[in-house]
Design a protein around this motif. Sequence first.
Motif, PDB file in Angstrom:
ATOM      1  N   PRO A 200       0.826  -1.212   0.000  1.00  0.00           N
ATOM      2  CA  PRO A 200       0.000   0.000   0.000  1.00  0.00           C
ATOM      3  C   PRO A 200       0.859   1.260   0.000  1.00  0.00           C
ATOM      4  O   PRO A 200       2.053   1.227   0.286  1.00  0.00           O
ATOM      5  N   VAL A 201       0.223   2.364  -0.334  1.00  0.00           N
ATOM      6  CA  VAL A 201       0.884   3.667  -0.382  1.00  0.00           C
ATOM      7  C   VAL A 201       0.450   4.476   0.835  1.00  0.00           C
ATOM      8  O   VAL A 201      -0.740   4.495   1.191  1.00  0.00           O
ATOM      9  N   LEU A 202       1.410   5.133   1.475  1.00  0.00           N
ATOM     10  CA  LEU A 202       1.166   5.852   2.722  1.00  0.00           C
ATOM     11  C   LEU A 202       1.320   7.351   2.510  1.00  0.00           C
ATOM     12  O   LEU A 202       2.236   7.805   1.830  1.00  0.00           O
ATOM     13  N   GLU A 203       0.421   8.127   3.123  1.00  0.00           N
ATOM     14  CA  GLU A 203       0.467   9.586   3.041  1.00  0.00           C
ATOM     15  C   GLU A 203       0.107  10.176   4.406  1.00  0.00           C
ATOM     16  O   GLU A 203      -0.806   9.681   5.075  1.00  0.00           O
ATOM     17  N   ARG A 204       0.811  11.194   4.818  1.00  0.00           N
ATOM     18  CA  ARG A 204       0.527  11.839   6.098  1.00  0.00           C
ATOM     19  C   ARG A 204      -0.714  12.726   5.990  1.00  0.00           C
ATOM     20  O   ARG A 204      -0.999  13.300   4.935  1.00  0.00           O
ATOM     21  N   LEU A 205      -1.437  12.834   7.104  1.00  0.00           N
ATOM     22  CA  LEU A 205      -2.621  13.691   7.182  1.00  0.00           C
ATOM     23  C   LEU A 205      -2.388  14.788   8.219  1.00  0.00           C
ATOM     24  O   LEU A 205      -1.572  14.638   9.135  1.00  0.00           O
ATOM     25  N   ASP A 206      -3.152  15.865   8.063  1.00  0.00           N
ATOM     26  CA  ASP A 206      -3.104  16.917   9.078  1.00  0.00           C
ATOM     27  C   ASP A 206      -3.663  16.383  10.391  1.00  0.00           C
ATOM     28  O   ASP A 206      -4.504  15.474  10.410  1.00  0.00           O
ATOM     29  N   ALA A 207      -3.192  16.939  11.480  1.00  0.00           N
ATOM     30  CA  ALA A 207      -3.663  16.511  12.805  1.00  0.00           C
ATOM     31  C   ALA A 207      -5.158  16.778  12.951  1.00  0.00           C
ATOM     32  O   ALA A 207      -5.707  17.723  12.380  1.00  0.00           O
ATOM     33  N   LEU A 208      -5.821  15.924  13.725  1.00  0.00           N
ATOM     34  CA  LEU A 208      -7.249  16.057  14.014  1.00  0.00           C
ATOM     35  C   LEU A 208      -7.413  16.400  15.485  1.00  0.00           C
ATOM     36  O   LEU A 208      -6.880  15.713  16.358  1.00  0.00           O
ATOM     37  N   THR A 209      -8.155  17.480  15.770  1.00  0.00           N
ATOM     38  CA  THR A 209      -8.367  17.905  17.148  1.00  0.00           C
ATOM     39  C   THR A 209      -9.819  17.649  17.544  1.00  0.00           C
ATOM     40  O   THR A 209     -10.751  18.101  16.860  1.00  0.00           O
ATOM     41  N   LEU A 210     -10.027  16.893  18.609  1.00  0.00           N
ATOM     42  CA  LEU A 210     -11.362  16.595  19.108  1.00  0.00           C
ATOM     43  C   LEU A 210     -11.853  17.705  20.032  1.00  0.00           C
ATOM     44  O   LEU A 210     -11.080  18.560  20.465  1.00  0.00           O
ATOM     45  N   GLU A 211     -13.166  17.679  20.343  1.00  0.00           N
ATOM     46  CA  GLU A 211     -13.732  18.680  21.242  1.00  0.00           C
ATOM     47  C   GLU A 211     -13.070  18.650  22.611  1.00  0.00           C
ATOM     48  O   GLU A 211     -13.007  19.657  23.317  1.00  0.00           O
ATOM     49  N   SER A 212     -12.564  17.470  22.976  1.00  0.00           N
ATOM     50  CA  SER A 212     -11.901  17.336  24.272  1.00  0.00           C
ATOM     51  C   SER A 212     -10.539  18.015  24.303  1.00  0.00           C
ATOM     52  O   SER A 212      -9.921  18.113  25.361  1.00  0.00           O
ATOM     53  N   GLY A 213     -10.078  18.481  23.136  1.00  0.00           N
ATOM     54  CA  GLY A 213      -8.760  19.093  23.043  1.00  0.00           C
ATOM     55  C   GLY A 213      -7.673  18.117  22.648  1.00  0.00           C
ATOM     56  O   GLY A 213      -6.527  18.513  22.430  1.00  0.00           O
ATOM     57  N   GLU A 214      -8.005  16.831  22.554  1.00  0.00           N
ATOM     58  CA  GLU A 214      -7.019  15.830  22.163  1.00  0.00           C
ATOM     59  C   GLU A 214      -6.602  16.052  20.704  1.00  0.00           C
ATOM     60  O   GLU A 214      -7.448  16.214  19.824  1.00  0.00           O
ATOM     61  N   ARG A 215      -5.315  16.051  20.468  1.00  0.00           N
ATOM     62  CA  ARG A 215      -4.772  16.283  19.133  1.00  0.00           C
ATOM     63  C   ARG A 215      -4.190  14.968  18.612  1.00  0.00           C
ATOM     64  O   ARG A 215      -3.245  14.433  19.183  1.00  0.00           O
ATOM     65  N   LEU A 216      -4.759  14.474  17.522  1.00  0.00           N
ATOM     66  CA  LEU A 216      -4.397  13.165  16.995  1.00  0.00           C
ATOM     67  C   LEU A 216      -3.573  13.333  15.721  1.00  0.00           C
ATOM     68  O   LEU A 216      -3.939  14.098  14.825  1.00  0.00           O
ATOM     69  N   GLU A 217      -2.455  12.610  15.671  1.00  0.00           N
ATOM     70  CA  GLU A 217      -1.646  12.585  14.456  1.00  0.00           C
ATOM     71  C   GLU A 217      -2.170  11.475  13.549  1.00  0.00           C
ATOM     72  O   GLU A 217      -2.509  10.383  14.018  1.00  0.00           O
ATOM     73  N   GLY A 218      -2.219  11.766  12.243  1.00  0.00           N
ATOM     74  CA  GLY A 218      -2.839  10.792  11.355  1.00  0.00           C
ATOM     75  C   GLY A 218      -2.062  10.501  10.089  1.00  0.00           C
ATOM     76  O   GLY A 218      -1.178  11.264   9.672  1.00  0.00           O
ATOM     77  N   ALA A 219      -2.394   9.387   9.476  1.00  0.00           N
ATOM     78  CA  ALA A 219      -1.840   8.984   8.189  1.00  0.00           C
ATOM     79  C   ALA A 219      -2.911   8.214   7.438  1.00  0.00           C
ATOM     80  O   ALA A 219      -3.823   7.623   8.036  1.00  0.00           O
ATOM     81  N   ILE A 220      -2.815   8.222   6.119  1.00  0.00           N
ATOM     82  CA  ILE A 220      -3.775   7.526   5.276  1.00  0.00           C
ATOM     83  C   ILE A 220      -3.029   6.502   4.439  1.00  0.00           C
ATOM     84  O   ILE A 220      -1.936   6.781   3.926  1.00  0.00           O
ATOM     85  N   LYS A 221      -3.591   5.328   4.332  1.00  0.00           N
ATOM     86  CA  LYS A 221      -2.959   4.234   3.599  1.00  0.00           C
ATOM     87  C   LYS A 221      -3.914   3.780   2.504  1.00  0.00           C
ATOM     88  O   LYS A 221      -5.105   3.556   2.744  1.00  0.00           O
ATOM     89  N   TYR A 222      -3.393   3.628   1.287  1.00  0.00           N
ATOM     90  CA  TYR A 222      -4.195   3.236   0.135  1.00  0.00           C
ATOM     91  C   TYR A 222      -3.846   1.801  -0.260  1.00  0.00           C
ATOM     92  O   TYR A 222      -2.690   1.500  -0.563  1.00  0.00           O
ATOM     93  N   PHE A 223      -4.862   0.925  -0.272  1.00  0.00           N
ATOM     94  CA  PHE A 223      -4.686  -0.434  -0.741  1.00  0.00           C
ATOM     95  C   PHE A 223      -5.182  -0.541  -2.178  1.00  0.00           C
ATOM     96  O   PHE A 223      -6.203   0.064  -2.540  1.00  0.00           O
ATOM     97  N   ASP A 224      -4.492  -1.327  -2.985  1.00  0.00           N
ATOM     98  CA  ASP A 224      -4.821  -1.365  -4.411  1.00  0.00           C
ATOM     99  C   ASP A 224      -6.198  -1.934  -4.682  1.00  0.00           C
ATOM    100  O   ASP A 224      -6.773  -1.706  -5.739  1.00  0.00           O
ATOM    101  N   TYR A 225      -6.772  -2.686  -3.747  1.00  0.00           N
ATOM    102  CA  TYR A 225      -8.102  -3.258  -3.979  1.00  0.00           C
ATOM    103  C   TYR A 225      -9.237  -2.312  -3.568  1.00  0.00           C
ATOM    104  O   TYR A 225     -10.374  -2.735  -3.378  1.00  0.00           O
ATOM    105  N   GLY A 226      -8.946  -1.021  -3.474  1.00  0.00           N
ATOM    106  CA  GLY A 226     -10.002  -0.022  -3.343  1.00  0.00           C
ATOM    107  C   GLY A 226     -10.310   0.439  -1.947  1.00  0.00           C
ATOM    108  O   GLY A 226     -11.261   1.203  -1.749  1.00  0.00           O
ATOM    109  N   VAL A 227      -9.522   0.023  -0.959  1.00  0.00           N
ATOM    110  CA  VAL A 227      -9.765   0.409   0.427  1.00  0.00           C
ATOM    111  C   VAL A 227      -8.785   1.510   0.835  1.00  0.00           C
ATOM    112  O   VAL A 227      -7.591   1.429   0.550  1.00  0.00           O
ATOM    113  N   VAL A 228      -9.320   2.524   1.499  1.00  0.00           N
ATOM    114  CA  VAL A 228      -8.517   3.598   2.076  1.00  0.00           C
ATOM    115  C   VAL A 228      -8.579   3.442   3.590  1.00  0.00           C
ATOM    116  O   VAL A 228      -9.671   3.385   4.169  1.00  0.00           O
ATOM    117  N   SER A 229      -7.424   3.346   4.229  1.00  0.00           N
ATOM    118  CA  SER A 229      -7.351   3.130   5.672  1.00  0.00           C
ATOM    119  C   SER A 229      -6.709   4.343   6.337  1.00  0.00           C
ATOM    120  O   SER A 229      -5.586   4.729   5.998  1.00  0.00           O
TER     121      SER A 229
END
Length: 369
Positions: A62-91
């Motif tokens: 799969p191919v990996l790409e970084r995502l912008d951080a996601l901030t929840l209402e609680s103030g928690e800041r989550l670091e993220g990444a997106i992974k692409y599988f060739d069979y059509g699934v984005v994780s």
Amino acid sequence: MATTDPTPVSTALSGFVLVLIQFDVCEEIRLDQLQHAANARTLRQPSTKQAAPSYVRYERPPVLERLDALTLESGERLEGAIKYFDYGVVSVAYQLPFAGNWDDLIRLSSRWVWDVDFASRIEPIIRRSLERSSAAFIKPYDRWLSEDYFIFHVRDAAGSPTADQLIQEHGHRIAQVVRGDRLTLAEGECREVLQSQISYYANDLAVIGWNAAFVYDSAAGAETAIQLLEYANSQLLEFRYYDELLTGVLDEVYDLLGQKRGRFARWRLARRARDLQRVLLDIGELTEHADNAIKFLSDMFAARLYRLAAAKVGVPDYKDLVARKLKTAENLHQDMTEQFNESRAFFLEVVVVLILLIELYYAFKGKGV
């Protein structure tokens, strides 16, 4: 399993909490095009527990790409990444560092599993992300199926307990984390949760549930479990899609067969039978593609871990559903083909009789002249 008094304890824990959100977005993703269109890289092969070359091989990594951080209402800041599988699934994977005691982890598990709707938050982000590389997505779907899964990864625990010690002293708390439940579970429920545990070394542990897992391991050691849990959930998503697709196809065929009356009306079944055969071939190819996306060659622990994860999230159940519906569709295709062949044979017989009658008519007419 032995449990202890479920009163709060101050045992220090540290690690990460991960949420995996997966979407089935299209029939196929052209990973080479995606890399050119996005700031992404091909993921290296999954690691293994042993200090040896990797024995778990993606057919197409799969191919990996970084995502912008996601901030929840609680103030928690989550670091993220997106992974692409060739069979059509984005994780999509978001993670949050964690430090606290068992009660803190239980509260966090309950809140994330039941109170935060990650899929609805993240889907608009992913749709915008996919727009800039739309040419890489083959036959995109308007409606996306989604799956989410939570992994509570404890890297360090006070006293560095072994897996057996962790189960003995905190098994009921681990069960609460996996279930996402703030209340102490019954003894039988704890046993049921802890039956799905697996270890390779004395100091690592994975307890896998249907929507969450508890992993006690180093960062490098946990990588195998995390990637295989992600893969198992992507398989579940794919087989859910095939199940829905086959349900729709079978409903259409049943309606068609119910509407047919008369022998000559069966001629219209020929085109429908060809359409059904094409769908069966497409689904067979796609399921084989998804099922063989990762190969377990000689890493038996990875294979056992995957089988356990797949069983807990429901991959075999949906796979069996798809197999049964494929068999039903094949039987219907055979029946439709036989009905068409009967109609064609009847038509040919009628034509032959007509030709004979015409020949006889002209033969007798000629004699009369």
